[in-house]
Design an enzyme around this catalytic site. Structure first.
Site, PDB file in Angstrom:
ATOM      1  N   GLY A   1      43.859  54.679  46.039  1.00  0.00           N
ATOM      2  CA  GLY A   1      44.360  54.723  47.252  1.00  0.00           C
ATOM      3  C   GLY A   1      45.985  54.040  47.443  1.00  0.00           C
ATOM      4  O   GLY A   1      45.951  52.762  47.841  1.00  0.00           O
TER       5      GLY A   1
ATOM      6  N   SER B   1      49.315  55.952  48.012  1.00  0.00           N
ATOM      7  CA  SER B   1      50.387  56.379  48.815  1.00  0.00           C
ATOM      8  C   SER B   1      49.995  56.503  50.162  1.00  0.00           C
ATOM      9  O   SER B   1      48.782  56.733  50.181  1.00  0.00           O
ATOM     10  CB  SER B   1      50.832  57.770  48.195  1.00  0.00           C
ATOM     11  OG  SER B   1      51.105  57.777  46.855  1.00  0.00           O
TER      12      SER B   1
ATOM     13  N   SER C   1      43.887  62.095  44.427  1.00  0.00           N
ATOM     14  CA  SER C   1      43.021  63.015  43.778  1.00  0.00           C
ATOM     15  C   SER C   1      41.401  62.744  43.346  1.00  0.00           C
ATOM     16  O   SER C   1      41.172  61.650  43.183  1.00  0.00           O
ATOM     17  CB  SER C   1      43.898  63.036  42.320  1.00  0.00           C
ATOM     18  OG  SER C   1      44.996  63.183  42.503  1.00  0.00           O
TER      19      SER C   1
ATOM     20  N   GLU D   1      49.384  54.306  34.165  1.00  0.00           N
ATOM     21  CA  GLU D   1      49.237  55.482  34.769  1.00  0.00           C
ATOM     22  C   GLU D   1      50.643  56.077  34.441  1.00  0.00           C
ATOM     23  O   GLU D   1      50.389  57.530  34.295  1.00  0.00           O
ATOM     24  CB  GLU D   1      49.197  55.447  36.298  1.00  0.00           C
ATOM     25  CG  GLU D   1      49.374  56.680  37.066  1.00  0.00           C
ATOM     26  CD  GLU D   1      49.452  56.291  38.576  1.00  0.00           C
ATOM     27  OE1 GLU D   1      49.667  57.565  39.281  1.00  0.00           O
ATOM     28  OE2 GLU D   1      49.078  55.631  39.211  1.00  0.00           O
TER      29      GLU D   1
END
Length: 388
Positions: A135, A137, A169, A254
């Protein structure tokens, strides 16, 4: 300003046993495909949600590899995990269900989480039974994470969260996610202050998950809306006000992995297979060789960052370089593939080269956006080098 060693982590070799581990993973993947459990796909780490497959990986000890045994993991190094991840992505295996939890949630819990949080989530991550989203953007914020408007205000026993996150996602399947939110006003114009991370149960009252379908019709992105969602104090990740520092550390995991240059590898492998059936001319052999050389270079860079992470470093600048170069290269693979083996992308095709080409073309606009736009990443690199 970063040092030269932080900008370019030294090359590392894979650990003893890596070759045997690779053979074992390949054998498993070949067996899975022989039984028709799944077909190779591009972008499988986003679009390939298969909980059965994730649980099977957990059963074989290929999830939670870097999680200590006391939390249900296997106490292995990041480079062992890299070998497994590389094989899964190269095969186009359906890894989306466990992907975020295994890639970055588990390391963040180990670094910043409480004992309660680790015991609650890490065993399920290692077994492939607990799934997470991210969580970060928000609408109208782009890659400017510091502009988040989601707010958490203090209430009895915890925090009340209101706001919206996008591009989350797997949120429609996930159990929880890390939310970057504002818990205090920014101090002296420093937007990075006053930000914190909360672990939000996505089945909590007040949470609404709305799908954001792709042009392909696939659904893995979502908008998540919080309407006065209660988050207990026990689910604050790390220190209040340190969310920005924690998130930037998390992004090194990431941005630097093999998914940043292997998303289109299954398409490339299919193209090579098609060319092998004929007699490619010199120009096609040259372009194949150029792509292979780029793959090898990006892999060397990515493995070096994995080695730095394994050693306890947080090479954010080097990770940004890998992400920038890798995601641009993924789109280049599509362009070259269309020249090497001209096919008309057919979204209705069930499998094979045409279907992979269609999916790759439609997914490609997102390659340089997710995980931070390439423009943002170049700013990170410039600041790291002291150029701005």
């Amino acid at each position: 300003m970063v040092t030269h060693s932080e900008m370019t982590p030294p090359p590392v070799g894979l650990p003893p046993g890596a070759a045997a581990l690779r053979v074992e993973v390949r054998s498993f993947l070949a067996e899975e495909q022989a039984h028709g459990h799944w077909r190779p796909r591009v972008d499988s780490w986003l679009s390939g949600w298969d909980e059965r497959f994730s649980k099977e990986l957990g059963r074989r000890g290929w999830l939670g590899m870097t999680i200590p045994t006391e939390y249900g993991g296997h106490g292995r190094g990041a480079l062992d995990r890299y070998v497994v991840t590389e094989e899964l992505l190269a095969a186009g295996a359906p890894v989306a269900a466990h992907w975020i939890a295994d890639r970055q949630i588990a390391p963040s819990l180990l670094r910043f989480g409480t004992q309660e949080q680790r015991e609650r989530y890490l065993p399920g991550i290692a077994s492939g039974e607990i799934y997470f989203g991210i969580g970060m953007s928000e609408p109208d914020s782009g890659s400017d994470l510091a502009s988040v408007r989601s707010r958490a205000v203090r209430v009895d026993g915890g925090w009340e969260l209101t706001g919206t996150k996008v591009w989350t996602s797997g949120a429609h399947h996930a159990h929880a996610f890390f939310a970057l939110v504002r818990t205090a006003p920014a101090e002296d114009g420093n937007r990075h202050s006053g930000l914190s991370q909360l672990i939000v149960d996505l089945h909590s009252p007040g949470v609404t998950v709305r799908p954001i379908p792709l042009l392909t019709g696939a659904h893995h992105f979502n908008e998540v809306v919080f309407d006065r969602v209660f988050v207990p104090d026990s689910m604050v990740l790390g220190e209040l006000g340190q969310g920005w520092h924690q998130v930037t550390s998390e992004l090194a995991f990431e941005r630097s992995g093999p998914e940043r240059y292997l998303s289109t590898f299954p398409l490339f492998a299919a193209v090579v297979g098609a060319l092998a059936e004929g007699d490619p001319d010199r120009g096609r052999r040259r372009d194949l060789g150029r792509l292979v050389a780029h793959y090898r270079t990006l892999r060397r860079m990515s493995v070096a960052v994995a080695g730095a992470l394994d050693a306890g470093a947080a090479p954010e600048t080097a990770a940004a370089v890998v992400k920038d170069l890798g995601t641009r290269f993924e789109s280049e693979v599509i362009d070259v593939a269309r020249w090497l083996v001209p096919v008309v992308p057919d979204p209705a095709a069930e499998g094979g080269l045409s279907r992979m080409m269609a999916d790759a073309v439609r997914h490609s606009p997102g390659f340089t956006l997710r995980g931070g736009t390439n423009e943002i990443l170049r700013g990170i690199v410039a600041r790291g080098l002291g150029l701005r």
